[in-house]
Enzyme design. Structure first.
Site, PDB file in Angstrom:
ATOM      1  N   THR A 171     -17.732   6.727   2.153  1.00 24.71           N
ATOM      2  CA  THR A 171     -17.549   5.692   3.172  1.00 24.71           C
ATOM      3  C   THR A 171     -18.806   4.831   3.243  1.00 24.71           C
ATOM      4  OG1 THR A 171     -17.076   5.244   5.520  1.00 24.71           O
ATOM      5  CG2 THR A 171     -18.308   7.267   5.019  1.00 24.71           C
TER       6      THR A 171
ATOM      7  N   GLN B 295     -10.830   8.574   7.591  1.00 31.32           N
ATOM      8  CA  GLN B 295     -10.520   7.166   7.878  1.00 31.32           C
ATOM      9  C   GLN B 295      -9.385   6.706   6.964  1.00 31.32           C
ATOM     10  OE1 GLN B 295     -14.452   4.734   8.595  1.00 31.32           O
ATOM     11  NE2 GLN B 295     -14.851   6.276   7.010  1.00 31.32           N
TER      12      GLN B 295
ATOM     13  N   ARG C 167       0.823  -1.203   0.000  1.00 28.24           N
ATOM     14  CA  ARG C 167       0.000   0.000   0.000  1.00 28.24           C
ATOM     15  C   ARG C 167       0.862   1.260   0.000  1.00 28.24           C
ATOM     16  NH1 ARG C 167      -4.341  -0.950   4.425  1.00 28.24           N
ATOM     17  NH2 ARG C 167      -5.156   1.056   3.740  1.00 28.24           N
TER      18      ARG C 167
ATOM     19  N   CYS D   6      13.206  -1.955  16.411  1.00 26.75           N
ATOM     20  CA  CYS D   6      13.494  -0.649  17.011  1.00 26.75           C
ATOM     21  C   CYS D   6      14.976  -0.580  17.386  1.00 26.75           C
ATOM     22  CB  CYS D   6      12.623  -0.484  18.265  1.00 26.75           C
ATOM     23  SG  CYS D   6      13.016   0.943  19.264  1.00 26.75           S
TER      24      CYS D   6
ATOM     25  N   LEU E 246     -20.805   7.259  -4.235  1.00 27.46           N
ATOM     26  CA  LEU E 246     -21.102   6.762  -5.582  1.00 27.46           C
ATOM     27  C   LEU E 246     -22.261   5.773  -5.552  1.00 27.46           C
ATOM     28  CD1 LEU E 246     -20.357   6.532  -8.558  1.00 27.46           C
ATOM     29  CD2 LEU E 246     -18.655   4.811  -7.941  1.00 27.46           C
TER      30      LEU E 246
ATOM     31  N   HIS F 197      -7.746   6.753  11.718  1.00 27.40           N
ATOM     32  CA  HIS F 197      -7.325   5.354  11.611  1.00 27.40           C
ATOM     33  C   HIS F 197      -5.825   5.230  11.378  1.00 27.40           C
ATOM     34  CE1 HIS F 197     -11.655   3.945  10.500  1.00 27.40           C
ATOM     35  NE2 HIS F 197     -11.518   4.250  11.777  1.00 27.40           N
TER      36      HIS F 197
HETATM   37  C1  BV8 Z   1     -12.568  -0.222  18.088  1.00 28.04           C
HETATM   38  C2  BV8 Z   1      -6.920   0.896   9.197  1.00 28.04           C
HETATM   39  C3  BV8 Z   1     -13.186  -1.677  19.828  1.00 28.04           C
HETATM   40  C4  BV8 Z   1      -6.560  -0.346   8.502  1.00 28.04           C
HETATM   41  C5  BV8 Z   1      -9.226   0.646   9.633  1.00 28.04           C
HETATM   42  C6  BV8 Z   1     -18.876  -1.023  17.737  1.00 28.04           C
HETATM   43  C7  BV8 Z   1     -18.103  -0.113  18.453  1.00 28.04           C
HETATM   44  C8  BV8 Z   1     -16.713  -0.162  18.394  1.00 28.04           C
HETATM   45  C9  BV8 Z   1     -16.073  -1.124  17.601  1.00 28.04           C
HETATM   46  C10 BV8 Z   1     -16.847  -2.028  16.892  1.00 28.04           C
HETATM   47  C11 BV8 Z   1     -18.233  -1.989  16.949  1.00 28.04           C
HETATM   48  N1  BV8 Z   1     -18.717  -2.986  16.149  1.00 28.04           N
HETATM   49  C12 BV8 Z   1     -17.690  -3.640  15.591  1.00 28.04           C
HETATM   50  C13 BV8 Z   1     -16.534  -3.114  16.038  1.00 28.04           C
HETATM   51  C14 BV8 Z   1     -15.196  -3.576  15.659  1.00 28.04           C
HETATM   52  C15 BV8 Z   1     -14.672  -2.812  14.460  1.00 28.04           C
HETATM   53  C16 BV8 Z   1     -15.694  -2.638  13.388  1.00 28.04           C
HETATM   54  O1  BV8 Z   1     -16.336  -1.586  13.317  1.00 28.04           O
HETATM   55  N2  BV8 Z   1     -15.781  -3.651  12.550  1.00 28.04           N
HETATM   56  C17 BV8 Z   1     -16.670  -3.586  11.408  1.00 28.04           C
HETATM   57  C18 BV8 Z   1     -15.966  -4.221  10.202  1.00 28.04           C
HETATM   58  C19 BV8 Z   1     -17.957  -4.311  11.770  1.00 28.04           C
HETATM   59  N3  BV8 Z   1     -14.165  -1.534  14.895  1.00 28.04           N
HETATM   60  C20 BV8 Z   1     -12.903  -1.506  15.347  1.00 28.04           C
HETATM   61  O2  BV8 Z   1     -12.221  -2.494  15.484  1.00 28.04           O
HETATM   62  C21 BV8 Z   1     -12.341  -0.136  15.707  1.00 28.04           C
HETATM   63  N4  BV8 Z   1     -11.818  -0.196  17.025  1.00 28.04           N
HETATM   64  O3  BV8 Z   1     -13.400   0.583  18.373  1.00 28.04           O
HETATM   65  O4  BV8 Z   1     -12.255  -1.309  18.827  1.00 28.04           O
HETATM   66  C22 BV8 Z   1     -12.523  -1.546  21.142  1.00 28.04           C
HETATM   67  C23 BV8 Z   1     -13.259  -1.004  22.177  1.00 28.04           C
HETATM   68  C24 BV8 Z   1     -12.701  -0.957  23.425  1.00 28.04           C
HETATM   69  C25 BV8 Z   1     -11.398  -1.421  23.652  1.00 28.04           C
HETATM   70  C26 BV8 Z   1     -10.655  -1.922  22.588  1.00 28.04           C
HETATM   71  C27 BV8 Z   1     -11.212  -1.993  21.313  1.00 28.04           C
HETATM   72  C28 BV8 Z   1     -11.151   0.199  14.839  1.00 28.04           C
HETATM   73  C29 BV8 Z   1     -11.608   0.530  13.459  1.00 28.04           C
HETATM   74  C30 BV8 Z   1     -10.412   0.977  12.628  1.00 28.04           C
HETATM   75  C31 BV8 Z   1      -9.954  -0.194  11.787  1.00 28.04           C
HETATM   76  N5  BV8 Z   1      -8.954   0.267  10.850  1.00 28.04           N
HETATM   77  N6  BV8 Z   1      -8.280   1.120   8.855  1.00 28.04           N
HETATM   78  C32 BV8 Z   1      -6.071   0.015   7.154  1.00 28.04           C
HETATM   79  O5  BV8 Z   1      -6.550   1.005   6.546  1.00 28.04           O
HETATM   80  O6  BV8 Z   1      -5.215  -0.736   6.719  1.00 28.04           O
HETATM   81  S1  BV8 Z   1     -10.785   0.609   9.046  1.00 28.04           S
HETATM   82  C33 BV8 Z   1     -10.775   0.600   7.337  1.00 28.04           C
HETATM   83  O7  BV8 Z   1     -12.154   0.623   6.935  1.00 28.04           O
HETATM   84  C34 BV8 Z   1     -10.189   1.852   6.671  1.00 28.04           C
HETATM   85  O8  BV8 Z   1      -9.760   2.842   7.570  1.00 28.04           O
HETATM   86  C35 BV8 Z   1     -11.372   2.386   5.883  1.00 28.04           C
HETATM   87  O9  BV8 Z   1     -11.315   3.733   5.682  1.00 28.04           O
HETATM   88  C36 BV8 Z   1     -12.447   1.988   6.802  1.00 28.04           C
HETATM   89  C37 BV8 Z   1     -13.834   2.121   6.387  1.00 28.04           C
HETATM   90  O10 BV8 Z   1     -13.973   1.699   5.052  1.00 28.04           O
HETATM   91  P1  BV8 Z   1     -14.474   2.828   4.020  1.00 28.04           P
HETATM   92  O11 BV8 Z   1     -13.518   3.964   4.084  1.00 28.04           O
HETATM   93  O12 BV8 Z   1     -15.907   3.118   4.288  1.00 28.04           O
HETATM   94  O13 BV8 Z   1     -14.255   2.118   2.650  1.00 28.04           O
HETATM   95  P2  BV8 Z   1     -15.245   1.089   1.949  1.00 28.04           P
HETATM   96  O14 BV8 Z   1     -14.456   0.399   0.889  1.00 28.04           O
HETATM   97  O15 BV8 Z   1     -15.957   0.281   2.986  1.00 28.04           O
HETATM   98  O16 BV8 Z   1     -16.350   2.013   1.269  1.00 28.04           O
HETATM   99  C38 BV8 Z   1     -15.965   2.881   0.223  1.00 28.04           C
HETATM  100  C39 BV8 Z   1     -17.189   3.731  -0.084  1.00 28.04           C
HETATM  101  O17 BV8 Z   1     -16.832   4.663  -1.110  1.00 28.04           O
HETATM  102  C40 BV8 Z   1     -18.352   2.911  -0.633  1.00 28.04           C
HETATM  103  O18 BV8 Z   1     -19.544   3.354   0.005  1.00 28.04           O
HETATM  104  C41 BV8 Z   1     -18.369   3.260  -2.120  1.00 28.04           C
HETATM  105  O19 BV8 Z   1     -19.694   3.278  -2.650  1.00 28.04           O
HETATM  106  C42 BV8 Z   1     -17.811   4.655  -2.103  1.00 28.04           C
HETATM  107  N7  BV8 Z   1     -17.135   5.083  -3.346  1.00 28.04           N
HETATM  108  C43 BV8 Z   1     -16.347   4.341  -4.184  1.00 28.04           C
HETATM  109  N8  BV8 Z   1     -15.870   5.155  -5.161  1.00 28.04           N
HETATM  110  C44 BV8 Z   1     -16.341   6.404  -4.921  1.00 28.04           C
HETATM  111  C45 BV8 Z   1     -17.141   6.368  -3.763  1.00 28.04           C
HETATM  112  N9  BV8 Z   1     -17.750   7.463  -3.264  1.00 28.04           N
HETATM  113  C46 BV8 Z   1     -17.561   8.628  -3.914  1.00 28.04           C
HETATM  114  N10 BV8 Z   1     -16.803   8.745  -5.034  1.00 28.04           N
HETATM  115  C47 BV8 Z   1     -16.188   7.662  -5.561  1.00 28.04           C
HETATM  116  N11 BV8 Z   1     -15.437   7.799  -6.657  1.00 28.04           N
HETATM  117 ZN    ZN Z   2      11.368   0.582  20.917  1.00 29.53          ZN
END
Ligand code: BV8
Ligand code: ZN
Length: 240
Positions: free
Chosen positions: A187, A97, A65, A143, A213, A115
């Site tokens: 998103t 994000q 990436r 490190c 989109l 993120h």
């Molecule tokens: C946390 C880094 C808990 C990685 C990322 C409830 C509360 C809290 C947590 C959770 C919960 N339920 C579930 C969870 C766990 C989890 C979660 O949400 N899981 C999901 C999958 C169900 N959440 C977590 O783990 C978070 N942490 O709160 O932990 C906790 C609590 C207490 C103590 C300890 C822990 C951490 C979340 C962060 C994860 N890391 N990124 C990396 O990037 O390598 S998330 C990852 O997904 C990216 O950051 C990305 O940005 C993000 C979201 O995806 P989108 O950006 O939306 O991208 P996607 O492809 O899905 O959609 C693209 C959109 O664009 C589409 O709608 C499409 O139609 C549109 N599109 C396409 N082209 C265009 C367009 N729009 C306009 N123009 C275009 N041209």
């Molecule tokens: Zn260190």
């Protein structure tokens, strides 16, 4: 033509962006590529468990990436967001994000990378992030100070977001109240707690816009306005 947001001199704007904003720059989205990488779910690779299971696989994922993101440029959507910030100043905040660095390269300053950042690395123990564009396909970097493993400065699935980031965003929403216009752009609204920002914005009286989109029906149902289209084409007009 879609409805148009009305910006007044009292308006405060909070923008949440996702992978869709970088799609027109050539950066693949998560769920567009059905969220798989080398046959693994992204949640598996982008997680502490994934890093403990095989740190080299995770570093290959982020190295690829880094190579990809180094070759792309901001698109008109990034520029329109930076342009709106330039006009609104401290009445503007961007929570992204995306980790690809394109908002910063487009000139965004009042930005929180909730993120993490792809071009930063940190030691698992020392925990001090530093700029790093290097790739690590065949080694897991260590490190120099404590020999701990270096990891991408990314918030993985199952990891907490930086509490001060969430606090800054929450304070902005509360202070804005009904002067808030919240935009979620590109998103799918599947990842929490970012996906919950629309609910907070609405609770405090904000007007909520989704620009996507192909909007997710469930997520779109939580917005006052939904604008369907490519962010690079829609935003310059929407923020004019
Ligand atoms: C946390 C880094 C808990 C990685 C990322 C409830 C509360 C809290 C947590 C959770 C919960 N339920 C579930 C969870 C766990 C989890 C979660 O949400 N899981 C999901 C999958 C169900 N959440 C977590 O783990 C978070 N942490 O709160 O932990 C906790 C609590 C207490 C103590 C300890 C822990 C951490 C979340 C962060 C994860 N890391 N990124 C990396 O990037 O390598 S998330 C990852 O997904 C990216 O950051 C990305 O940005 C993000 C979201 O995806 P989108 O950006 O939306 O991208 P996607 O492809 O899905 O959609 C693209 C959109 O664009 C589409 O709608 C499409 O139609 C549109 N599109 C396409 N082209 C265009 C367009 N729009 C306009 N123009 C275009 N041209
Ligand atoms: Zn260190």
């Amino acid at each position: 033509m879609n409805a148009h947001p009305v910006f007044t001199e009292r308006s405060k704007v909070l923008i949440l962006t996702g992978a869709g904003v970088s799609a027109e720059s050539g950066v693949p989205t998560f769920r567009g590529t059905n969220g798989l990488w080398e046959g693994r779910r992204v949640e598996e690779v982008a997680s502490p468990e994934g890093f403990d299971a095989d740190a080299q696989v995770v570093w290959r994922f982020y190295s690829l990436r880094r190579d990809g993101a180094a070759k792309v440029n901001p698109n008109p959507g990034h520029l329109a967001i930076a342009g709106l910030e330039a006009r609104l100043g401290d009445r503007f905040l961007l929570a992204t994000q995306n980790v690809d660095g394109l908002h910063a390269r487009a000139g965004s300053k009042r930005m929180i990378c909730i993120h993490g950042e792809l071009f930063k690395t940190r030691c698992e123990r020392c925990n001090v992030p530093f700029d790093d564009a290097k790739t690590y396909f065949d080694t897991v970097p260590r490190c120099e100070t404590c020999e701990g493993r270096l990891r991408p400065h990314i918030v993985w699935f199952g990891e907490m977001l930086n509490p001060s980031h969430l606090e800054t965003i929450d304070d902005f929403i509360r202070a804005a109240g009904s002067d808030l216009i919240f935009f979620a752009i590109g998103t799918s609204g599947q990842v929490y707690p970012a996906a919950g920002l629309v609910d907070a914005a609405r609770n405090w009286g904000g007007q909520c816009w989704l620009v996507d989109l192909d909007p997710s029906v469930e997520y779109a149902s939580r917005f006052d306005h939904v604008v369907r289209g490519k962010s690079g084409e829609v935003l310059p007009e929407l923020f004019r």
